[in-house]
Write an enzyme that holds these catalytic residues in place. Structure first.
Site, PDB file in Angstrom:
ATOM      1  N   ALA A  78       0.864  -1.181   0.000  1.00  0.00           N
ATOM      2  CA  ALA A  78       0.000   0.000   0.000  1.00  0.00           C
ATOM      3  C   ALA A  78       0.895   1.224   0.000  1.00  0.00           C
ATOM      4  CB  ALA A  78      -0.914  -0.011   1.230  1.00  0.00           C
ATOM      5  N   CYS A  79       0.271   2.417  -0.004  1.00  0.00           N
ATOM      6  CA  CYS A  79       1.035   3.658   0.026  1.00  0.00           C
ATOM      7  C   CYS A  79       1.842   3.756   1.324  1.00  0.00           C
ATOM      8  CB  CYS A  79       0.101   4.856  -0.055  1.00  0.00           C
ATOM      9  SG  CYS A  79      -0.965   4.877  -1.502  1.00  0.00           S
ATOM     10  N   GLY A  80       2.913   4.526   1.272  1.00  0.00           N
ATOM     11  CA  GLY A  80       3.684   4.834   2.474  1.00  0.00           C
ATOM     12  C   GLY A  80       3.374   6.248   2.915  1.00  0.00           C
ATOM     13  N   ASN A 316      -3.530   6.719   2.996  1.00  0.00           N
ATOM     14  CA  ASN A 316      -3.080   5.399   2.594  1.00  0.00           C
ATOM     15  C   ASN A 316      -4.273   4.465   2.655  1.00  0.00           C
ATOM     16  OD1 ASN A 316      -1.971   2.865   2.265  1.00  0.00           O
ATOM     17  ND2 ASN A 316      -1.005   2.811   4.291  1.00  0.00           N
TER      18      ASN A 316
END
Length: 603
Positions: A78-80, A316
């Site tokens: 996933a996004c950071g 996120n």
């Protein structure tokens, strides 16, 4: 020394070639990353050929850790996202910005990359406005100006037209124009995909028409509302003048317009951001906080405006209730007055009344839409959250209402009934924006993080003895952080929140911040006085139809034994809807040999 058998090397190579998505090429970014971060995370030449990556740490010591096959360790979860905050210095420090950029680079494994191996899905940073970069805009005893960060067309003629629109809208709104500043950038570090659609990045400065008390928080909030409404007017006026283009040089986007915060972001990877935006390397760039975000694009294609942070949020995850949320926001805005005048955008009382009492969704003649299906889920959530922050809601309060915790029968809240009352009260005003979602937020007065009630995105934090708060998707993103200086560490659980006051530097955990917000109003008393609870209703026991009549009616309307035995039986006997397992292998009604209800043909 690492020894790899030929068979293992061949397996690694085969796996790495099977990747269906293009991620960071170690060889293409090794030199760029090392050039800014002095070797932190830089590749050792010649070590990538067999699917290994050997990194150097802050002491330039070589690691021989085997990361695994490329096809596995290149997978993105996933996004950071995260933030660094220390409010002890009046104007912040460059150290906060530098540490956030290093943390952003260490989140690279959570981001996506374009097919050219260099262009990123997006990376960005939100900070205090770095007044040290443009001291000429500050006048002692005068209020701080608003600063807009805007993506403009590359074509000079188009850019001049849009710049004129922005100047005209600001002047027509009685703001004093402070001029333009071209943001120093280095396009040579961009990948081909990002470079082909790169906007021209500019900043503009505006001041209120009259002197304001810089120390009066209500006055500064009023100035912030003015900037918010003026920004939403710009696209409307641009469209009125026909300055709309449907090509790779036609996307105009105001990344931020505030007197408190600013956003630097782009379609780049984390290590490229400070190389592209030269301001970020300047020691005069100081801030009390820095929210960073590395994007992994899932539901939308990468674009410069979709990089995060947004204007007040970094997200996120995804919003899985988006369609319903947009519908309800439109309905609730439509229930507000559409007859409000929007002529005066400067008077604090007028703008306050307008945002709280008037429809800001359906004013195409004056404001761009509050929410829009054409935008990403993050952008829509950011838009609603920004409206609430400008409508006398504290940031933490707005996010508690938008993304509530699972409060019913929650043991952790049994000693805090005021928090439960808050959620019950706002449950009748707003529908939950459900994730999974980890959200970093800042309205310029406080910075914080919140995890939605599903709790499916990791969030950890550490607090050091100098008052610095680190929040991140995972630990280890601040190289060289001395463990002996950490006085507290932990993680966010489902529905939990933390907050840092950027004025006092006070850190508040989940219960502390929510209890403070919930005690501001007597929500329990309001519920007791106004809410009506409807209990179970008594049902008639006498039948309306005999068996023959009921069977004839059921046949006429296409009801079968399965419908009656499963759906009707549950609804009548247990007062609930039937729960089905995922998947339905029954033929669609239009090709079925069996009779169906009319509704089945429209599934």
């Amino acid at each position: 020394m690492i020894v790899i058998l030929p068979a293992a090397a061949a397996a690694v190579t085969a796996l790495s070639m099977g990747s269906a998505y293009a991620f960071t090429s170690p060889s293409s970014l090794g030199n760029r990353r090392a050039s800014f971060f002095g070797g932190v995370g830089s590749r050792i030449p010649g070590r990538e050929r067999v699917g290994l990556s050997v990194f150097t740490d802050t002491n330039q010591e070589e690691s021989n850790m085997f990361e695994g096959p490329m096809a596995l360790y290149k997978e993105r979860d996933a996004c950071g996202v995260g933030f660094v905050a220390n409010a002890n210095e009046e104007f912040g420090t460059h150290k906060v910005v530098r540490e956030a950029l290093v943390a952003l680079d260490c989140m690279e494994h959570r981001g996506g990359c374009g097919g050219d191996g260099v262009s990123g899905d997006g990376a960005g940073i939100m900070t205090d406005i770095p007044w040290g970069l443009f001291p000429e805009q500050l006048t002692e005893g005068k209020p701080r100006p608003g600063v807009g960060q805007v993506f403009l067309p590359r074509d000079p003629e188009r850019r001049a037209g849009v710049k004129q629109v922005i100047e005209d809208v600001c002047k027509q709104s009685d703001l004093d124009w402070g001029g333009w500043r071209e943001v120093p950038t280095d396009p040579s570090v961009l990948g081909p995909l990002a470079l082909a659609v790169m906007p021209s990045v500019w900043q503009f400065f505006v001041r209120p028409p009259s002197d304001q008390d810089e120390k009066d928080d209500d006055v500064r909030d009023g100035w912030q509302r003015t900037l918010y409404l003026v920004r939403r007017r710009i696209d409307v006026e641009r469209a009125n003048r026909g300055l709309v283009w449907d090509d790779d040089d036609g996307e105009i986007y105001v990344a931020s317009m505030s007197s408190r915060t600013i956003v630097y972001k782009g379609m780049v990877q984390g290590c490229i951001l400070p190389q592209f935006f030269k301001d970020l390397q300047n020691p005069l760039y100081t801030s009390k906080f820095a929210i960073y975000h590395r994007r992994f694009s899932t539901n939308t294609s990468p674009r410069w405006p979709l990089a995060q942070p947004m204007r007040v949020l970094a997200h996120n995850g995804e919003i899985n209730t988006l369609i319903g949320n947009l519908g309800w926001i439109k309905a609730r805005e439509a229930s507000k007055s559409s007859l409000c005048s929007i002529d005066d955008l400067v008077d604090p009382a007028t703008t306050d009344d307008f945002l709280q009492l008037c429809n800001t969704q359906d004013r195409p003649d004056a404001l761009d839409k509050l929410v829009d299906e054409a935008r990403s889920d993050s952008a829509n959530l950011d838009g609603v959250f920004e409206l609430m922050c400008n409508s006398r809601h504290r940031a933490a309060c707005a996010l508690m209402a938008l993304v509530p915790t699972a409060y019913e029968n929650e043991p952790g809240l049994k000693n805090n009934p005021e928090i439960t009352d808050f959620y019950k009260f706002h449950g009748g005003l707003l529908e939950a924006w459900d994730g999974p979602a980890l959200l970093m937020f800042c309205d310029g007065k406080s910075v914080g993080a919140s995890l939605d009630r599903n709790g499916l995105r990791p969030a950890r934090y550490s607090i050091t003895d100098d008052g610095t708060v680190y929040v991140m998707s995972e630990t280890g993103v601040i190289p060289g952080l001395d463990e002996s200086t950490i006085i507290e560490k932990g993680r966010l659980g489902p529905g939990q929140m933390l907050n840092v006051d950027l004025v006092t530097g006070e850190f508040k955990g989940n219960i502390a911040v929510k209890s403070e917000i919930a005690k501001r109003n007597p929500y329990g008393e309001w519920l007791a006085a106004q809410r009506k609870d409807i209990g179970s209703l008594a049902f008639a026991e006498d039948r309306l139809y005999d068996d023959v009549t009921a069977t004839a009616a059921q046949c006429s309307f296409g009801w079968g034994l399965e419908d009656i035995g499963m759906q009707i039986a549950d609804m009548a006997g247990a007062a609930k809807e039937t729960t089905f397992s995922m998947g339905d292998d029954a033929p669609v009604a239009v090709i079925s040999e069996k009779p169906h209800t009319t509704y089945n043909y429209f599934k």
